[in-house]
Design a protein around this motif. Structure first.
Motif, short mmCIF file in Angstrom:
data_model
loop_
_atom_site.label_atom_id
_atom_site.label_comp_id
_atom_site.label_asym_id
_atom_site.label_seq_id
_atom_site.Cartn_x
_atom_site.Cartn_y
_atom_site.Cartn_z
N ASN B 250 26.24 -109.87 -33.69
CA ASN B 250 26.17 -110.36 -35.07
C ASN B 250 26.66 -109.32 -36.07
O ASN B 250 27.31 -109.66 -37.06
CB ASN B 250 24.75 -110.80 -35.41
N ILE B 251 26.37 -108.06 -35.78
CA ILE B 251 26.78 -107.01 -36.72
C ILE B 251 28.30 -106.90 -36.80
O ILE B 251 28.89 -106.88 -37.89
CB ILE B 251 26.16 -105.65 -36.29
N ILE B 252 28.94 -106.85 -35.65
CA ILE B 252 30.41 -106.67 -35.64
C ILE B 252 31.09 -107.95 -36.11
O ILE B 252 32.13 -107.90 -36.78
CB ILE B 252 30.89 -106.25 -34.23
N ASN B 253 30.50 -109.09 -35.80
CA ASN B 253 31.06 -110.34 -36.28
C ASN B 253 30.97 -110.40 -37.80
O ASN B 253 31.94 -110.75 -38.49
CB ASN B 253 30.30 -111.52 -35.65
N GLU B 254 29.81 -110.03 -38.33
CA GLU B 254 29.62 -110.02 -39.78
C GLU B 254 30.62 -109.08 -40.45
O GLU B 254 31.16 -109.38 -41.52
CB GLU B 254 28.18 -109.58 -40.09
N ALA B 255 30.91 -107.99 -39.77
CA ALA B 255 31.87 -107.02 -40.32
C ALA B 255 33.31 -107.51 -40.22
O ALA B 255 34.23 -106.84 -40.72
CB ALA B 255 31.70 -105.69 -39.59
N GLY B 256 33.51 -108.65 -39.58
CA GLY B 256 34.88 -109.17 -39.44
C GLY B 256 35.71 -108.37 -38.47
O GLY B 256 36.93 -108.28 -38.58
N ALA B 257 35.06 -107.80 -37.46
CA ALA B 257 35.76 -106.89 -36.54
C ALA B 257 35.58 -107.30 -35.09
O ALA B 257 35.92 -106.53 -34.19
CB ALA B 257 35.24 -105.47 -36.74
N GLY B 446 33.58 -94.54 -33.46
CA GLY B 446 33.68 -94.57 -34.92
C GLY B 446 32.98 -95.74 -35.58
O GLY B 446 32.90 -95.81 -36.81
N VAL B 447 32.46 -96.65 -34.77
CA VAL B 447 31.64 -97.73 -35.30
C VAL B 447 30.47 -97.15 -36.11
O VAL B 447 30.02 -97.76 -37.09
CB VAL B 447 31.11 -98.61 -34.14
N CYS B 448 30.02 -95.97 -35.73
CA CYS B 448 28.89 -95.34 -36.44
C CYS B 448 29.17 -95.28 -37.93
O CYS B 448 28.44 -95.87 -38.73
CB CYS B 448 28.67 -93.93 -35.89
N GLN B 449 30.21 -94.54 -38.28
CA GLN B 449 30.48 -94.35 -39.71
C GLN B 449 31.18 -95.56 -40.32
O GLN B 449 31.06 -95.81 -41.52
CB GLN B 449 31.36 -93.11 -39.92
N ILE B 451 30.86 -98.87 -39.53
CA ILE B 451 30.10 -100.11 -39.64
C ILE B 451 28.60 -99.86 -39.80
O ILE B 451 27.94 -100.49 -40.60
CB ILE B 451 30.31 -101.01 -38.39
N LEU B 452 28.07 -98.92 -39.00
CA LEU B 452 26.61 -98.78 -38.90
C LEU B 452 26.03 -97.83 -39.94
O LEU B 452 24.80 -97.70 -40.03
CB LEU B 452 26.23 -98.30 -37.49
N HIS B 453 26.91 -97.15 -40.68
CA HIS B 453 26.44 -96.17 -41.68
C HIS B 453 25.56 -95.11 -41.03
O HIS B 453 24.60 -94.63 -41.62
CB HIS B 453 25.71 -96.86 -42.84
N VAL B 454 25.89 -94.77 -39.82
CA VAL B 454 25.23 -93.66 -39.12
C VAL B 454 26.17 -92.46 -39.21
O VAL B 454 27.37 -92.60 -38.96
CB VAL B 454 24.98 -94.03 -37.65
N GLY B 455 25.63 -91.33 -39.61
CA GLY B 455 26.47 -90.13 -39.74
C GLY B 455 27.39 -90.19 -40.95
O GLY B 455 28.39 -89.48 -41.00
#
Lengths: 575, 575
Positions: B250-257, B446-449, B451-455
């Protein structure tokens, strides 16, 4: 002035263009490679709409010059991923020249699955629906199209392999008798034609004349000497007409350079059984034709019609490399089995070298037994049915090796090595490594100096001089391919300094230009530079100019290995 | 001191070696990549006797450090032709550490077709005949080997895909319950194991202890904080345990990726049907296990047991990338069909990412309809039977694309792209292009920075900063893989500066060394340098660091394209 015929296969439109300054005066390989470099994105997928398929008669094609009827077919290769010029005989090239067509460029691809035939005449370019011909073998296409469009029309067609977009797929061309035995074989150009959904191109030159010559008398004088030169040389005048290119079987075997059992040794115990001498003897006994040309105006006549034991036509254009690939490479010693394999390749539209080498890989992988010609025939037939094993075989040696988990796969740039071991004919090995085409003997036929003592003598087993020989031959070959001359003119030209001047004389008498022999050399270099530049854009580097590690194995009987460094090889690409 | 176990698969001999200065103190990916660089010729065929297959526990593996039980498997990859480190969970790694084995190196290959199982105990290394297990599925191998050699022995095995030396073949590892759901999946290392005729490796650590620690108290202190750090972060402490990695659907889908229908758009209409939320709800309803670790000592527990509608075990280790590959990429919306495809991959021993992407290529090529899960299951079963279509599918996306004449094939270095579109998560795109592994999200996530706002937060749609982010992540990941830590420790470590210091504290307390955080960064860089150097020797250049032309297409919903130049990408490889 000749025009470029640009055909959009999606919209089914055709336009005639005056060639740009860069394209004008070019022909054959010089033109196909220039167009590929300028118009095809280096990184595109070869089966995408961005690739283009180009047919270009040579510069001398259409003139009365002996052996000038060859044609170049160019594109980004689905097999190698690099540039490809695949050179063919047959009757189409001269007809295009008579129609004033300098090149056909097929662009784009249809969105649907409907195939077409393109019919080109003096007055029109038509797209006709071709779905009725889908799956039809090349050997049947030719007579059907002759019946429909007139006897002796030029035909280029693809078989089931091209329709399936297999990377060994050839484009087959009708020869003067309407056999499908002439091919733009190497590099999978049939798959490009298939991706554009063109089943065949028909060229009808009714009511046309030869292109006019600037100085007909000068041309006639030069061409007379040219013909005498070709027929006077022992190779092009005697060996090739008598036995076809298969004359080489015994010669290369004797030299210890005939790759046997997937490049394990240089001598095949049954070489005599598959030799040119046996081939000619069979023809004499059974009927058929010992010697004929692949296009009108050929004076070498290395082609033939080969009949089966019952006297029925089996195959034509039965070449040394084909006989080697299915023969010594696979340990098949029955020449009739090999002839049937050649016939199937022509019918399905497959490169015989790639497919023969692939058959040996199938044996290496345990799929069929070594030397079993009947099993090879049955396996090859699967390409025609479109079943999955056929898709494996029809995608060539590297692909089949991967499918079967084989670790000895003789390819350069994913294209199979032909019939001369690079450890025992090192000038050809250098050509395999460095040609922009991938492993290709025709790109720089070092067999001349290494084995045949044509154009000098260079030790085939040592490194010395072989890089230079390969380089010079690559340059000369590119120019010959641009001229539309048969490669075999190289034998007399290498041995007789007047040969190159005669070519120049004919070009000048044709065009009114004032070319020199230096210009011809410069043309060859310029073609190679274009091709290397395209490959650079496609992502190739000198790391791709390597032979696989299997050639570090010692190769009997001479027990030599492949020992060139990357740096040494690059000399062959330095102009 | 730990020893290197060097096994010759031809002679069936095993020797324990003291590691050289260069190998000592290394573990995991640092060691496998060093050995591949030093001992495997860059140009060798990956299935030849010159290739080696290396299993190395991480540097912290065997200690009580949370999430330190991962293992690296290394070789020259049959899929990419470059170096490969494939990282796996399961229970074998810690057992090797307890046996004092720093690495197993499998060398050479047998001349005959007889398969073996290698059984390693405290006292012996034995070769046992394994032909009775040929064709046995991984899911059956694990219980059979537990029954024969003792419950909870560590097992690595190959299935029919590895036996056939297919380039998508994985090596599967027993998890704590004896399921075959853990894999060294990417790069075809199962084919290397198959080429060496090793069906399984069994590791029995009976009567061994944990390796001793230099400073047990200091270790305990650091490890306590380490565990708290992992369980305290929202991703590793909440999201992953609750929904597994499928939390990302759901997260990656929501991000359009979320690449949908072979990378044509970033949103899948049926994302909810295949989401982590649906997965967990199904488990709650049917039985199974929502959350478990892939190895003892895991505190994140992102793994699970997924049951079918009747409550029977269907699959384990059911990952986001697998669900994406067979799901959105293929338009399959039935999670149970996808679970069955995952199960079949585990059983046959196939990389789920490569195979899922391949299934989409089969749909693109018209072999089966888009979205047809049942047809995909039937097609995948052909890998198990060994029929030719199975060999096509089992050789991956580039291979299947060639077989079917498809021109949109999402691979880098012939390895399929995973579940994040490079045009909408550009830092991951840079990793796909520049990682020595080929397209691999785990090499620099790189999904961290993005999409996930990690790091931190970096715009995923623009080029700015994404090369640098990818580079930093590639370095950090290499070090994490060397330590034997689960990649998911990166989430808290990126967000909390104490994390890296805790890893260093544990390494020092274990070994008595005086490492700094700078040393860990230097280790990561040194690993990448080794890997790039091997690839250079194998013939790779920066031209291989490209995405295919299909990514020049505009990608909805954000309508971005892949727009990095070769030169920009090289920054990610410049240290």
């Amino acid at each position: 002035m000749a025009k470029i015929l640009r055909i959009n296969t999606k919209n089914k439109t055709a336009t005639f263009e005056t060639p740009s300054d860069e394209y004008k005066n070019l022909g054959g390989r010089a033109l196909t490679s220039k167009i590929v470099l300028r118009e095809v994105p280096g990184t595109c997928h070869p089966l995408s709409r961005d690739n283009k398929l180009i047919f270009a008669p040579g510069m001398l094609t259409g003139t009365p010059a002996a052996n000038s009827g060859r044609m170049s077919v160019g594109a980004k290769s689905p097999l190698t991923g690099g540039i490809k010029e695949s050179n063919t005989g047959g009757i189409m090239s001269q007809k295009l020249a008579r129609l004033g067509i300098q090149a056909i460029i097929l662009e784009d691809k249809p969105d649907d699955d409907a195939y077409s035939i393109i019919v080109i005449t003096k007055d029109s370019v038509e797209f006709l629906p071709a779905n009725e011909y889908l799956g039809v073998l090349n050997g049947d296409m030719m007579p059907r199209l002759w019946e429909r469009f007139g006897k002796h029309v030029g035909v280029a067609s693809i078989g089931p392999a091209g329709e399936q977009r297999l990377t060994s797929a050839s484009i087959q061309f009708a020869d003067p008798k309407g056999h499908a035995g002439r091919a733009a074989g190497r590099g999978g150009l049939g798959a490009v034609m298939g991706s554009k959904k063109i089943k065949a191109i028909v060229v009808n030159d009714t009511d046309t004349d030869r292109p006019s010559l600037h100085d007909p008398e000068a041309f006639k004088t030069a061409n007379k000497k040219w013909g005498e030169l070709l027929t006077g040389h022992p190779v092009s005048g005697n060996g090739l007409p008598a036995y076809g290119t298969a004359v080489l079987v015994n010669i290369i075997n004797e030299a210890g350079a005939l790759p046997t059992k997937n490049f394990r040794s240089g001598r095949f115990d049954h070489a005599q059984d598959i030799s040119g001498e046996t081939l000619s003897a069979n023809i004499e006994k059974r009927g058929g034709i010992v010697s004929e040309g692949c296009h009108p105006g050929c004076v070498i006549k290395c082609s033939q019609c080969y009949h089966d034991k019952d006297g029925n036509f089996l195959t034509s254009g039965f070449e040394y490399e084909t006989i080697w690939a299915f023969g010594a490479h696979c340990l098949i010693k029955d020449l009739d089995d090999i002839a049937m394999l050649d016939r199937l390749c022509d019918d399905f539209g497959l490169d015989t070298i790639e497919t023969g080498v692939t058959m040996g890989i199938a044996m290496e992988g345990g799929l069929i037994p070594w030397g079993d010609g009947k099993a090879a025939i049955e396996l090859l037939k699967k390409v025609g049915t479109g079943e999955p094993m056929g898709k494996i075989i029809g995608n060539g040696a590297a692909f089949t090796g991967q499918a079967l988990g084989v670790d000895r796969i003789p390819v350069v740039k994913r294209q199979a090595l032909p019939a001369y071991d690079p450890r025992a004919v090192k000038a050809v090995g250098v050509t395999y490594a460095t040609s922009p085409m991938g492993a290709d003997h025709t790109a720089g036929y070092g067999v001349c100096q290494n084995i045949l003592h044509v154009g000098g003598t260079i030790d085939p087993l040592k490194k010395e001089f072989n890089v230079g020989i390969s380089k010079d031959l690559q340059v000369a070959t590119a120019a010959i391919d641009a001229a539309g001359l048969c490669l075999f003119v190289a034998f007399p030209v290498l041995d007789d300094a007047t040969g190159l001047q005669l070519i120049v004389d004919m070009l000048n008498a044709q065009s009114g230009l004032s070319l020199t022999t230096d210009d011809v050399v410069a043309l060859g270099i310029s073609i190679l530079k274009d091709e290397h530049e395209f490959n650079r854009l496609a992502g190739f580097t000198q790391k791709d100019d390597r032979l696989p590690d299997m050639f570090k194995e010692t190769f009997p009987p001479h027990n030599t290995t492949w020992d060139f460094t990357d740096a040494e090889l690059q000399e062959a690409k330095t102009f």
